[in-house]
Design an enzyme around this catalytic site. Sequence first.
Site, PDB file in Angstrom:
ATOM      1  N   ASP A 122     -16.633 -67.698  17.779  1.00 57.84           N
ATOM      2  CA  ASP A 122     -17.822 -68.678  18.594  1.00 57.84           C
ATOM      3  C   ASP A 122     -18.824 -68.513  19.286  1.00 57.84           C
ATOM      4  O   ASP A 122     -19.158 -69.094  20.381  1.00 57.84           O
ATOM      5  CB  ASP A 122     -17.559 -70.008  18.412  1.00 57.84           C
TER       6      ASP A 122
ATOM      7  N   HIS B 175     -25.264 -39.706  28.105  1.00 58.53           N
ATOM      8  CA  HIS B 175     -25.165 -41.096  28.003  1.00 58.53           C
ATOM      9  C   HIS B 175     -23.637 -41.661  28.176  1.00 58.53           C
ATOM     10  O   HIS B 175     -23.231 -42.490  27.554  1.00 58.53           O
ATOM     11  CB  HIS B 175     -26.171 -41.811  26.641  1.00 58.53           C
TER      12      HIS B 175
ATOM     13  N   ASP C 137     -27.191 -43.526  36.810  1.00 56.45           N
ATOM     14  CA  ASP C 137     -28.337 -43.742  35.953  1.00 56.45           C
ATOM     15  C   ASP C 137     -28.081 -44.941  35.408  1.00 56.45           C
ATOM     16  O   ASP C 137     -27.449 -45.775  34.921  1.00 56.45           O
ATOM     17  CB  ASP C 137     -28.771 -42.903  34.821  1.00 56.45           C
TER      18      ASP C 137
ATOM     19  N   ASP D  49     -35.093 -48.092  36.916  1.00 57.41           N
ATOM     20  CA  ASP D  49     -34.729 -47.499  35.785  1.00 57.41           C
ATOM     21  C   ASP D  49     -34.221 -45.736  36.998  1.00 57.41           C
ATOM     22  O   ASP D  49     -35.339 -45.110  36.777  1.00 57.41           O
ATOM     23  CB  ASP D  49     -35.504 -46.753  34.547  1.00 57.41           C
TER      24      ASP D  49
ATOM     25  N   HIS E 234     -33.068 -32.722  27.531  1.00 60.13           N
ATOM     26  CA  HIS E 234     -34.130 -34.005  27.596  1.00 60.13           C
ATOM     27  C   HIS E 234     -35.787 -34.260  28.170  1.00 60.13           C
ATOM     28  O   HIS E 234     -36.065 -32.625  29.131  1.00 60.13           O
ATOM     29  CB  HIS E 234     -33.473 -35.226  28.036  1.00 60.13           C
TER      30      HIS E 234
ATOM     31  N   HIS F  44     -40.533 -40.711  30.149  1.00 60.61           N
ATOM     32  CA  HIS F  44     -40.865 -42.004  29.053  1.00 60.61           C
ATOM     33  C   HIS F  44     -41.945 -43.564  29.756  1.00 60.61           C
ATOM     34  O   HIS F  44     -41.451 -43.494  31.144  1.00 60.61           O
ATOM     35  CB  HIS F  44     -39.692 -42.239  28.831  1.00 60.61           C
TER      36      HIS F  44
ATOM     37  N   HIS G 246     -37.029 -48.159  28.033  1.00 66.55           N
ATOM     38  CA  HIS G 246     -37.571 -46.289  27.313  1.00 66.55           C
ATOM     39  C   HIS G 246     -38.699 -47.667  25.681  1.00 66.55           C
ATOM     40  O   HIS G 246     -38.930 -48.053  25.188  1.00 66.55           O
ATOM     41  CB  HIS G 246     -37.242 -45.953  26.209  1.00 66.55           C
TER      42      HIS G 246
ATOM     43  N   GLU H 140     -38.063 -38.025  36.325  1.00 64.66           N
ATOM     44  CA  GLU H 140     -36.402 -37.486  35.700  1.00 64.66           C
ATOM     45  C   GLU H 140     -35.554 -36.218  34.549  1.00 64.66           C
ATOM     46  O   GLU H 140     -35.135 -35.914  34.293  1.00 64.66           O
ATOM     47  CB  GLU H 140     -35.947 -38.863  34.774  1.00 64.66           C
TER      48      GLU H 140
ATOM     49  N   TYR I  94     -28.102 -29.172  34.054  1.00 72.12           N
ATOM     50  CA  TYR I  94     -26.272 -30.029  33.457  1.00 72.12           C
ATOM     51  C   TYR I  94     -25.904 -28.230  32.700  1.00 72.12           C
ATOM     52  O   TYR I  94     -26.579 -27.831  32.315  1.00 72.12           O
ATOM     53  CB  TYR I  94     -26.908 -30.232  32.579  1.00 72.12           C
TER      54      TYR I  94
ATOM     55  N   ARG J 153     -29.422 -35.553  38.000  1.00 74.98           N
ATOM     56  CA  ARG J 153     -30.987 -36.072  37.063  1.00 74.98           C
ATOM     57  C   ARG J 153     -30.652 -36.577  38.537  1.00 74.98           C
ATOM     58  O   ARG J 153     -30.063 -37.439  39.178  1.00 74.98           O
ATOM     59  CB  ARG J 153     -30.370 -36.891  36.544  1.00 74.98           C
TER      60      ARG J 153
ATOM     61  N   GLU K  40     -34.125 -39.369  39.266  1.00 77.31           N
ATOM     62  CA  GLU K  40     -34.861 -40.390  38.356  1.00 77.31           C
ATOM     63  C   GLU K  40     -35.798 -41.156  39.534  1.00 77.31           C
ATOM     64  O   GLU K  40     -35.446 -42.044  39.359  1.00 77.31           O
ATOM     65  CB  GLU K  40     -34.870 -40.960  37.277  1.00 77.31           C
TER      66      GLU K  40
HETATM   67  N1  GLY Z   1     -31.579 -44.971  31.792  1.00 78.05           N
HETATM   68  C1  GLY Z   1     -31.824 -44.215  30.124  1.00 78.05           C
HETATM   69  C2  GLY Z   1     -32.798 -42.709  30.709  1.00 78.05           C
HETATM   70  O1  GLY Z   1     -32.911 -42.544  31.741  1.00 78.05           O
HETATM   71  O2  GLY Z   1     -33.814 -42.482  29.706  1.00 78.05           O
HETATM   72 MN    MN Z   2     -35.719 -42.935  32.460  1.00 79.85          MN
HETATM   73 MN    MN Z   3     -32.091 -43.548  33.355  1.00 82.31          MN
END
Ligand code: GLY
Ligand code: MN
Ligand code: MN
Length: 448
Positions: free
Chosen positions: A47, A249, A266, A277, A356, A360, A367, A390, A394, A412, A414
């Site tokens: 529950d 991630h 992050d 973010d 990457h 975004h 995102h 960002e 790496y 990174r 960002e």
């Molecule tokens: N935190 C996910 C990204 O930076 O895209």
């Molecule tokens: Mn991001």
């Molecule tokens: Mn991020």
Amino acid sequence: MISDVSHLDHADDLAGPARRRAALAAVLGRDGIAVLAATPERNRNNDVDYPYRANSDFRYLTGFVEPSAIAVLAPGAEIGEYIVFCRERDPAAETWIGKRAGTEGVAREYGADAAFPIDEFEARIGDLLARRKTLYTTQGINPEFETQLLARLNGLRARGRHAEPPETIVSLNSVVHEMRLIKDADEIALMRQAAATSAAGHIAAMQAAEPGVMEYQLEATLHYVYGLAGMHWAYPTIVGAGANGCILHYIENAAPLADGDLVLIDSGAEYRGYAGDITRTFPANGRFSDVQRRLYDIVLAANEAGIAACTVGAPASAPHQAALAVLVDGLIALGFVTGDRQTVIENERYKPFFMHGTSHWLGMDVHDVGAYKKDGEWRPLAAGMVLTIEPGLYVPPGSEGIDEAYWGIGIRVEDDVVITDDGPEVLTGDVPKTPDRIEALMASNARS
Ligand code: GLY
Ligand code: MN
Ligand code: MN
């Protein structure tokens, strides 16, 4: 700290949703009708459900954050243009679980012209759909509801000419996501709050860091700051010490910080449905090594180049191209890749170190929604768009041909940026990002 945030108002401002419904109604016209449902609750065990988070499209158009709700926008309908089906008041359920607006509350407080118990949706939707030519509904956002709605539509069609249901179905996503891509001043104000609290969380985590501290303890520090502000994380927080920073991630957050590690965090807070973010990377012991600083300075320069490219009219790919050029120049100078900039980019030789994208959209979803391209071309950046910048580098352990001194470094940086007519507005500038400022902050921290 608590008094700093006590002014925050956590109730949705309902003028925004009303304006958006008016804009959507203009798209629908008298021949159109929009139907969308709140995300279902999800069970965790027995529950116990997962904490409920309304889907962003629904919240954007309604400001209503209870589960088990369906919104209908039917311009010119006799019973009213904006119709909501929702849970009824229920003293027992409200004692156990929490307050409900009920149909009266939805009409009184949320601007519905008509409101009915959710159980009446099946019985009433046929009349609402009758003589509308086009049904706008979500696609892939609430699959169970969408399937049921289509089944209902087919049932009406099978009943023959008297039902006169819509012939055409259009994705509501395409309309609403285009609206969501351009944030108005009220939305940007909410994003400033989300960014400010996200920044405060990162600063607190930098101050709490030292060798021996666990990654999850830094996560807890961030989430404590968010919680004090009445906020919640916008996505699971990533805290990667040492080589864990190379896992994009990574959310286990279970390792200790070692002396000499960099720590990549992050994390972002969500305020009234809008996400922050931020990523920052800093030394666990408060001092960058020469090798770490060499890589860090490249990423920082890429971040700054990406931000500088956030100008009205530039293609949405411009920040990535600007950041990538800096990263690639840095990789060539370090001897990590060979060739000139253009060749390295064309042959994607940078990909083992930067795999990457740079940006975004950011908004109610981390995102966020909205097309990046139109007719195969990157669309131009426009005032009110919000995006992240960002870049990262790496170097996982075992990277062939790379000096071992660099192995296990993941970096990174960002930031969240609003496109404005006056140039980029960085929402996340409160958190230090130059090595000198990071070291100064960490030197003044509360470590004993
Ligand atoms: N935190 C996910 C990204 O930076 O895209
Ligand atoms: Mn991001
Ligand atoms: Mn991020």
